[in-house]
Design a protein around this motif. Structure first.
Motif, mmCIF file in Angstrom:
data_model
loop_
_atom_site.group_PDB
_atom_site.id
_atom_site.type_symbol
_atom_site.label_atom_id
_atom_site.label_comp_id
_atom_site.label_asym_id
_atom_site.label_seq_id
_atom_site.Cartn_x
_atom_site.Cartn_y
_atom_site.Cartn_z
ATOM 1 N N MET A 1 0.446 -1.289 -0.526
ATOM 2 C CA MET A 1 -0.380 -0.007 -0.326
ATOM 3 C C MET A 1 1.136 1.134 0.382
ATOM 4 O O MET A 1 0.496 2.288 -0.444
ATOM 5 C CB MET A 1 -0.678 -0.434 1.219
ATOM 6 N N THR A 2 2.104 1.450 1.015
ATOM 7 C CA THR A 2 2.663 2.622 1.074
ATOM 8 C C THR A 2 4.191 2.244 0.215
ATOM 9 O O THR A 2 4.809 3.108 0.341
ATOM 10 C CB THR A 2 2.858 2.707 2.643
ATOM 11 N N TYR B 1 -1.382 14.565 5.922
ATOM 12 C CA TYR B 1 -1.088 13.783 5.323
ATOM 13 C C TYR B 1 -0.128 12.170 6.474
ATOM 14 O O TYR B 1 -0.257 12.512 7.670
ATOM 15 C CB TYR B 1 0.012 13.442 4.360
ATOM 16 N N ASN B 2 -1.028 10.795 5.953
ATOM 17 C CA ASN B 2 -0.415 9.795 6.658
ATOM 18 C C ASN B 2 0.079 8.988 5.829
ATOM 19 O O ASN B 2 0.242 9.032 4.587
ATOM 20 C CB ASN B 2 -0.798 9.427 8.341
ATOM 21 N N GLU C 1 -0.503 6.267 4.103
ATOM 22 C CA GLU C 1 -1.839 5.987 3.696
ATOM 23 C C GLU C 1 -1.791 6.688 2.913
ATOM 24 O O GLU C 1 -1.980 6.578 1.649
ATOM 25 C CB GLU C 1 -2.851 5.156 4.005
ATOM 26 N N THR C 2 -2.767 7.612 3.245
ATOM 27 C CA THR C 2 -3.386 8.605 2.562
ATOM 28 C C THR C 2 -2.441 9.548 1.551
ATOM 29 O O THR C 2 -2.392 9.543 0.462
ATOM 30 C CB THR C 2 -3.643 10.208 3.059
ATOM 31 N N SER D 1 0.369 8.461 -0.199
ATOM 32 C CA SER D 1 1.271 7.271 -1.392
ATOM 33 C C SER D 1 -0.039 7.764 -1.650
ATOM 34 O O SER D 1 0.180 7.280 -3.505
ATOM 35 C CB SER D 1 0.898 5.494 -0.707
ATOM 36 N N GLN D 2 -1.006 7.223 -1.672
ATOM 37 C CA GLN D 2 -2.802 7.368 -2.456
ATOM 38 C C GLN D 2 -2.584 8.515 -3.103
ATOM 39 O O GLN D 2 -3.180 8.545 -4.535
ATOM 40 C CB GLN D 2 -3.226 7.365 -1.747
ATOM 41 N N VAL E 1 7.098 3.200 9.726
ATOM 42 C CA VAL E 1 5.880 3.497 8.214
ATOM 43 C C VAL E 1 6.658 1.845 7.360
ATOM 44 O O VAL E 1 5.258 1.066 6.557
ATOM 45 C CB VAL E 1 6.290 3.841 6.804
#
Ligand code: FNR
Ligand code: 8K6
Length: 347
Positions: free
Chosen positions: A1-2, A296-297, A299-300, A302-303, A329
């Motif tokens: 995901m990341t 951001y974190n 996940e968000t 990376s998206q 992470v």
């Protein structure tokens, strides 16, 4: 995901970052009373050396740029030596670090410096007082004269040269968050009717002069810039600001900066006059390397990179709370929540 965060990314022919996670510039007010970075600061930055790039806390280019207590400087020999301790510690652990160059303009306060006045584009006072020093109200600034503006440009370039002498890999010009450079770019704070005001071309003149003077001194590939097209902090937005930033971004597109960085606390914020978020506005008007930020974190963030909203992700508050943010992470470790009490200590 990341995984995308762990791609390498090339900032310039000499500088490739090992990942896309950048430590955002974070004022900590922990320099000594001569505004010299301390050993504790060197240790703090070195603990974060596994980020792709560290951007230092905002660092004043000269005494009258100061608006908060114990913010570091880069204009004395001792300050350069102090910063050398920081860059050596970061480089020893394989990290990369840029210095953020700062002048607060009308957000400066004479409490912090003996000589000189508070300079800004126009005599527009900021309402309120300094955070945590509430008895110090902001003062009405003196509009900078043409020769004072030229001197400011020169002092930004000198500070950039000092940063290279101190071992930094480059500099980020703080053109965001309502400080001096940003004050020229917004109608709320720029009421001039000379060649630095009234039209987009004039309002962008001082910021571009700084970009060009620094690029000439240290190379544009080591020069980066942070901007806030949507005013949200220390400045009130004006719909006409859009034209200023369209002009400014077109001019920046002609240059070869290391990257451009949004100045934001929350990228969910939208601005009607920009047709949405400041990040998306900049992406539409500027095609080169862009750094996003604001709430951001992993996940968000990376998206957002996958959606092509920006190329590099700056992380602020989570880095204050987690020196080992990058490792967490990578391994899926638990990221500790930031809270303001953490500002009291450098962990
Ligand atoms: C900041 N921010 C900031 N920005 C900047 O350009 N120069 C600076 O020196 C500082 N200092 C600073 C101190 C503290 C305590 C905070 C919380 C923030 C803004 C910062 O770089 C970033 O844009 C925001 O924190 C939003 O990112 P996060 O925290 O949501 O990841
Ligand atoms: C850029 C230097 C800031 C120096 C002050 C350090 C303390 C900052 C604490 C965070 C301030 C939050 C301001 C949020 C503004 C958002 C408005 C919508």
């Amino acid at each position: 995901m990341t995984e995308i965060l762990f791609d390498t990314i090339k900032l310039n022919p000499q500088l490739t970052l090992s990942n896309r996670i950048v430590m955002a510039p974070l004022t900590r007010c922990m320099a000594d009373d001569d505004l010299v970075p301390t050993q504790l600061m060197a240790d703090y930055y070195a603990r974060r050396a596994d980020s792709g790039l560290i951007i230092s806390e905002a660092t004043i280019i000269r005494p009258d740029g100061q608006g908060y207590p114990n913010t570091p400087g880069i204009y004395t020999k001792d300050q350069i030596t102090g910063w050398r301790r920081v860059t050596d510690a970061v480089h020893a652990k394989g990290g990369k670090i840029f210095l953020q160059l700062w002048h607060t303009g009308r957000v400066a306060h004479p409490h912090f410096f003996k000589d000189g006045e508070v300079l800004a584009p126009s005599a527009e006072r900021l309402d309120g007082s300094i955070p945590r020093m509430r008895d110090l109200s902001y003062v009405t600034p003196k509009p900078a004269s043409k020769s004072e503006i030229e001197k400011l440009v020169e002092d930004f370039a000198n500070a950039a040269e000092n940063a290279i002498e101190a071992g930094f890999d480059g500099v980020e010009i703080h053109g965001a968050n309502g400080y001096l450079i940003d004050q020229f770019l917004h109608y709320d704070t720029n009421k001039r009717n000379d060649e630095y005001g009234e039209t987009p071309e004039n309002m962008a003149r001082f910021p571009l002069a700084i970009v060009d003077a620094i690029s000439q001194r240290i190379g544009s590939e080591r020069t980066a810039l942070r901007i806030s097209p949507g005013a949200y902090f220390n400045i009130t937005p004006d719909a006409r600001d859009r034209q200023v930033f369209e002009y400014f971004l077109a001019a920046l597109e002609q240059r070869e900066l290391a990257y451009l960085h949004l100045g934001l606390f929350d990228d969910n914020m939208t601005f009607d006059f920009l047709d949405g978020s400041a990040t998306d506005f900049v992406r539409r008007h500027y095609s080169k390397l862009l750094m996003g930020v604001g709430g951001y974190n992993a996940e968000t963030g990376s998206q957002a990179i996958k959606n092509n909203r920006f190329d590099l992700l700056a992380i602020g508050r989570p880095f204050i709370a987690n020196p080992d943010y990058v490792e967490k992470v990578k391994t899926g470790g638990l990221v500790r929540e930031y809270d303001e009490s953490m500002l009291e200590q450098l962990i």
